[in-house]
Design an enzyme around this catalytic site. Sequence first.
Site, PDB file in Angstrom:
ATOM      1  N   TYR A 101       5.365  -3.880  -0.821  1.00 17.91           N
ATOM      2  CA  TYR A 101       4.050  -4.042  -1.452  1.00 17.91           C
ATOM      3  C   TYR A 101       4.244  -4.553  -2.877  1.00 17.91           C
ATOM      4  O   TYR A 101       5.158  -4.103  -3.577  1.00 17.91           O
ATOM      5  CB  TYR A 101       3.323  -2.685  -1.504  1.00 17.91           C
ATOM      6  CG  TYR A 101       2.072  -2.711  -2.357  1.00 17.91           C
ATOM      7  CD1 TYR A 101       0.827  -2.974  -1.793  1.00 17.91           C
ATOM      8  CD2 TYR A 101       2.132  -2.515  -3.743  1.00 17.91           C
ATOM      9  CE1 TYR A 101      -0.315  -3.020  -2.576  1.00 17.91           C
ATOM     10  CE2 TYR A 101       0.999  -2.575  -4.533  1.00 17.91           C
ATOM     11  CZ  TYR A 101      -0.222  -2.826  -3.941  1.00 17.91           C
ATOM     12  OH  TYR A 101      -1.352  -2.882  -4.709  1.00 17.91           O
ATOM     13  N   GLU A 189      -2.618  -9.369  -5.017  1.00 20.30           N
ATOM     14  CA  GLU A 189      -1.923  -8.323  -4.265  1.00 20.30           C
ATOM     15  C   GLU A 189      -1.329  -8.876  -2.973  1.00 20.30           C
ATOM     16  O   GLU A 189      -1.963  -9.687  -2.290  1.00 20.30           O
ATOM     17  CB  GLU A 189      -2.912  -7.200  -3.924  1.00 20.30           C
ATOM     18  CG  GLU A 189      -2.296  -6.042  -3.156  1.00 20.30           C
ATOM     19  CD  GLU A 189      -3.331  -4.989  -2.773  1.00 20.30           C
ATOM     20  OE1 GLU A 189      -3.322  -3.897  -3.375  1.00 20.30           O
ATOM     21  OE2 GLU A 189      -4.152  -5.252  -1.883  1.00 20.30           O
TER      22      GLU A 189
END
Length: 382
Positions: A101, A189
């Site tokens: 992530y 993101e």
Amino acid sequence: MDLLEYQGKQLFAKHGLDVSDGSAVTTVDDAVAAANKIGYPVVVKAQVLMGGRGKAGGVKLASDEDEAREHATNILGLDIKGHITRTLWIEHASDIATEYYASVLLDRSAKKPLVMFSTEGGVEIETVAEETPEKLIKQNVDPLVGLTKEQALDIATQGKADEDVIEGVADALVALYEVWIEEDASLAEINPLIVTPDRKVKALDAKVSLDGNAAFRHPDHAELGDKANLDPIEVKAAEQDVVYVKLDGNIGILGNGAGLVMSTLDVVAQAGGEPANFLDAGGGSDAAKVKQAVEIILSNDNVKAVLFNIFGGITRCDEVANGLVAAFADLKPTVPFVVRLDGTNDVAGREILEKAALPNVQTAKTMNEAAEKVVAAAKGNS
Ligand code: GDP
Ligand code: MN
């Protein structure tokens, strides 16, 4: 403005992040044609502004034409938490060894950019932050220096990325930071940022929000966003340069200046009412602008009463009153209005309203009085 995954990936590619090529399509036949051209296996992905598409059945792997057709048929039109899928993104499926992530956002309390990285990718990052916060690395970046390769290497190392991909992860973080800065994003993101079996680091998903205040610097961004699912009233407001946000209640709110509108929402809520919208006609509103704003508010059928709260500074209350009179002549609203005019030329403004004797319009001297009156009017009208 939030971007669809494939639009975010286009910005990623522009700044050197590795993403899969693919096609955005809106019909089953085009999806199948794109899949045939890309080569199997492909992944068929719903393009909606909502996370958790995988869990909702909006992300499916297809190993041949029949499967591609089946998935495209099922996903087009799929309702993902209230967002209807109208566009599909077809890309060549990636092999995944590991899911990480990465994100860049603004840390308002530190007044600096924040880079986050975790080896716990592919799951909701809020869950990681809550259950295993030690696995979520967060570092502020000095905005004058930017994210250096050294700091990015440190983040990847602290985050315990696999040894052999620390370099690749660091490069991805630097590229993601460049997306965030150069595209004027408020959020960039990647979840998951994958490591492939041949140890390449690649963005499998993209979540990008752009800062609308910087739109003038990016004419190429005008095409982006979820155009197929826009609220028509919000589109109209944007065209007229009026800040309009639709809310769930039944009291239309119009004010000049974001601060005044926000406190109007609070006062109405305190008086037991539910605002139907946030509408800021801006400073220096003239009669024409006021008329446009009234038109926008009335195009929401849920509105049972309208509170018009103007504090005159640069804005002149007599101009606003003239705009309201013009709006009534043209639009002939049937819902009750409560008007509070205060500040520059307020006496003249109230005189204009009194003379016009508009039907269903009450005036109020204070914000609290206005809020109470409009809540009562909305109750009486629903
Ligand atoms: P989200 O559910 O909206 O976050 O959509 P994602 O694009 O993140 O996809 C959800 C999940 O589908 C990912 O975490 C992956 O596990 C899986 N997935 C997506 N694309 C691929 C792919 O190309 N290959 C494989 N094997 N899995 C994929
Ligand atoms: Mn994802």
